[in-house]
Design an enzyme around this catalytic site. Structure first.
Site, PDB file in Angstrom:
ATOM      1  N   THR A  75       6.596 -50.846  28.728  1.00 50.39           N
ATOM      2  CA  THR A  75       5.519 -51.170  27.123  1.00 50.39           C
ATOM      3  C   THR A  75       4.368 -51.720  27.887  1.00 50.39           C
ATOM      4  OG1 THR A  75       7.901 -51.552  26.104  1.00 50.39           O
ATOM      5  CG2 THR A  75       5.646 -52.283  25.517  1.00 50.39           C
ATOM      6  N   THR A  93       4.641 -49.870  23.125  1.00 52.86           N
ATOM      7  CA  THR A  93       5.852 -49.527  23.793  1.00 52.86           C
ATOM      8  C   THR A  93       6.450 -47.694  22.887  1.00 52.86           C
ATOM      9  OG1 THR A  93       8.549 -49.291  24.727  1.00 52.86           O
ATOM     10  CG2 THR A  93       7.846 -49.919  22.134  1.00 52.86           C
ATOM     11  N   GLY A 129       8.505 -55.173  30.119  1.00 48.18           N
ATOM     12  CA  GLY A 129       9.488 -55.051  30.641  1.00 48.18           C
ATOM     13  C   GLY A 129      10.588 -55.681  30.253  1.00 48.18           C
ATOM     14  N   ASP A 178      17.158 -49.413  22.302  1.00 43.02           N
ATOM     15  CA  ASP A 178      17.246 -50.525  21.696  1.00 43.02           C
ATOM     16  C   ASP A 178      18.008 -51.438  20.868  1.00 43.02           C
ATOM     17  OD1 ASP A 178      15.352 -51.355  23.956  1.00 43.02           O
ATOM     18  OD2 ASP A 178      13.754 -51.720  22.636  1.00 43.02           O
ATOM     19  N   SER A 193      12.450 -56.916  22.181  1.00 43.84           N
ATOM     20  CA  SER A 193      12.240 -58.173  23.264  1.00 43.84           C
ATOM     21  C   SER A 193      10.605 -58.566  23.588  1.00 43.84           C
ATOM     22  CB  SER A 193      12.493 -58.068  24.807  1.00 43.84           C
ATOM     23  OG  SER A 193      13.903 -58.137  24.986  1.00 43.84           O
TER      24      SER A 193
HETATM   25  N1  GLY Z   1      11.913 -51.389  24.243  1.00 39.42           N
HETATM   26  C1  GLY Z   1      11.598 -52.630  24.546  1.00 39.42           C
HETATM   27  C2  GLY Z   1      11.500 -53.256  23.558  1.00 39.42           C
HETATM   28  O1  GLY Z   1      11.665 -53.303  22.234  1.00 39.42           O
HETATM   29  O2  GLY Z   1      12.067 -54.878  23.381  1.00 39.42           O
END
Ligand code: GLY
Length: 554
Positions: free
Chosen positions: A365, A383, A457, A407, A437
């Site tokens: 990301t 991301t 991350g 996700d 996240s």
């Molecule tokens: N794709 C990672 C997040 O959104 O946490």
């Protein structure tokens, strides 16, 4: 020492002393790539505000950081304007209307390998372009065409790729070929540092969007190209694209001592989890604990386990699942969880469950932080999910589609690509947004703008942001040291403390093992990009872990 104790003991007491009305902000940008940072600075120097700069940086990252920057993905923005008003914009991808709960399971109810992480079926409806136009409409100050032109020029003229980028592009060539047999946009036998990456198809796509607005992406020829590209087994329709809308949400706020946290609400878990981490930590006397010592790693890991256990059960898209936000942000609830921690021994994750409420990566990301001369601040994390997302390039349009569907929780109790466990709260439903996240965050100190930060991350985003905040406000580090300091991470399951190699030592391993922890060393945890404003001085912290680059307006 005293400063640290007062920080935690005075939890919930908001101090108004020291509120400074005479500011001398200097514009600053810290992002995942030097070209994007330079463009952000140019926008600020040419009279744009932080929102304008964030739009130009987001578009530039789609060109110069194709593994994570994007127009085919999504993200979140937290901003705090000069009058102190804060906003949260959710431009997260969402599931297509034809998505369904068990879409990644076979007839035996087992997860089909790679289906949610590679190829057309892994793609969520992209939100980035709608987010850009929405942010500009509400808070931008200069013509959006100008902001597009920076990225268009960058794509047309090209830029020298970094060593990390060359390595990454080479590493993913086989995936690009597999998922784009006819259209391997970034194909090259051997990328090398300083090779020029020109992207004429992407430049044309950006021109179409610049000239037609949001409809240039969600309707017409670009939308048709997306549908044509994924036609073999994708389920996104033209109607899905046309219906996509980003959403303004109420930020998560947490007052602690003389600080106020402003962070992202669901469908990101970031704001709630970060608040819980701070609340649980406030129950311990941190003064007696040294930075990154055994006791520190143990205590934070135990707190992190409990917060991630709650995340797995209680967090999802609030528009589809009633997230118990107030209860999770209740101080007594977090205190009770914190007091279960044994300060000498690890509690095995299998013995930790979510708390009882009173009712029933590769990690690619990218994050950027910006402030402008008036004190407007923007924190954006964006991301494609994993490196280069689904690995699917839209035919002749020069951009990649995300693999954000991973996700979601494909099956309750089964880990996703980050090892995160999910449940009913985050199961797949048509048009639902997948839990994230991403933790774009702004912190006020004495009611003034203080800190803008975030990180990529995957699951480690929240703990990277948490530890950077503690480095700065508990351990009095300057921002560059706070960002660069070695980190560790626990996410409840798997029951491991991940420790960056720089932090590892045999004796640390031995003592933590004796306390009942399993230790795994690994490379980088997060890449934080931060801007701090204190005592009329603006400073940037661009994480040494990547190609991150910070600049201050001269
Ligand atoms: N794709 C990672 C997040 O959104 O946490």
């Amino acid at each position: 020492m005293k400063i640290r104790r007062s920080l935690l003991c005075l939890y919930f007491i908001i101090t108004f002393i020291g509120c400074n009305k005479n500011h001398n902000y200097t514009g600053a940008v810290s992002s995942g790539h030097p070209e994007a940072t330079k463009i952000g600075i140019q926008v600020l120097e040419n009279g744009g505000n932080a929102i304008d700069a964030s739009i130009a940086v987001q578009l530039a990252l789609a060109v110069c950081l194709p593994n994570a920057g994007n127009i085919g993905g999504g993200g979140f923005m937290i901003c705090r304007m000069e009058d102190g008003q804060a906003y949260a914009l959710d431009f997260r991808e969402k599931a297509p209307k034809k998505a369904f709960k068990n879409m990644y399971l076979d007839d035996n109810n087992q997860i089909i390998d790679s289906l949610s992480t590679y190829g057309s079926l892994s793609v969520g409806i992209p939100g980035t372009i709608d987010g850009i136009f929405e942010a500009h409409k509400k808070l931008g100050s200069i013509d959006i065409d100008i902001l597009f032109n920076y990225a268009i020029q960058l794509a047309e003229i090209g830029f020298p790729i970094t060593k990390r980028q060359a390595d990454k592009l080479n590493y993913y060539q086989q995936d690009f070929i597999k998922y784009n047999p006819k259209n391997n946009y970034l194909q090259n036998d051997k990328w090398q540092e300083y090779d020029t990456l020109k992207q004429l198809d992407l430049a044309n796509t950006l021109k179409i969007i610049r000239d037609k607005g949001c409809d240039g992406f969600y309707k017409g020829e670009v939308a048709e190209s997306i549908i044509e590209t994924i036609s073999e087994n994708g389920i996104i329709t033209l109607e899905d694209l046309e219906d996509y809308k980003s959403i303004w949400r109420n930020p998560i706020n947490l007052n602690f001592s003389n600080y106020k946290l402003i962070s992202m609400p669901p469908p990101s878990s970031g704001g709630i989890a970060l608040s819980q981490l701070i609340m649980m930590l406030s129950n311990f006397d941190i003064d007696s604990i040294s930075h990154n010592s055994v006791d520190y790693i143990h205590l934070l890991s135990e707190i992190e386990k409990r917060v991630y256990a709650d995340r797995s059960i209680y967090l999802g898209d609030n528009d589809y699942f009633d997230v118990p936000t107030e209860k999770l942000l209740n101080f007594d609830y977090n205190k009770k969880r914190a007091l279960e921690i044994n300060t000498q021994y690890a509690t095995p994750s299998n013995q930790i469950s979510h708390g009882q409420l009173n009712y029933k990566e590769s990690e690619e990301t990218t994050h950027f932080s910006i402030i402008d001369k008036d004190g407007n601040a923007v924190s954006v994390t964006t991301t494609l999910n994993t490196n280069y997302g689904s690995k699917v390039f839209v035919n002749n349009r020069g951009f990649l589609l995300n693999n954000e569907m991973d996700d979601f929780s494909s099956k309750p109790g089964e880990p996703n690509t980050y090892g995160l466990i999910g449940s009913y709260a985050n199961e797949i439903e048509p048009e639902k947004r997948m839990l994230s996240s991403m933790t774009p965050t702004i912190i006020e100190k004495n009611n003034n703008l203080f800190l803008v930060l975030g990180s990529p991350g995957g699951s480690t985003i929240i703990t990277s942001v948490f530890q950077t905040i503690l480095n700065l406000i508990l351990f009095d580090m300057d921002i560059q040291s706070a960002v660069d300091m070695p980190r560790f991470h626990h996410q409840w399951k798997p029951d491991n403390i991940y420790i960056e190699k720089e932090l590892y030592s045999d004796s640390l391993l031995q003592i933590l093992s004796n306390m009942g922890h399993k230790i795994i060393t690994r490379n980088n945890i997060g890449h934080v990009n931060a801007v701090v404003y204190e005592n009329n001085i603006t400073s940037v912290g661009a994480d040494k872990r990547g190609d991150n680059f910070g600049l201050i307006v001269k």
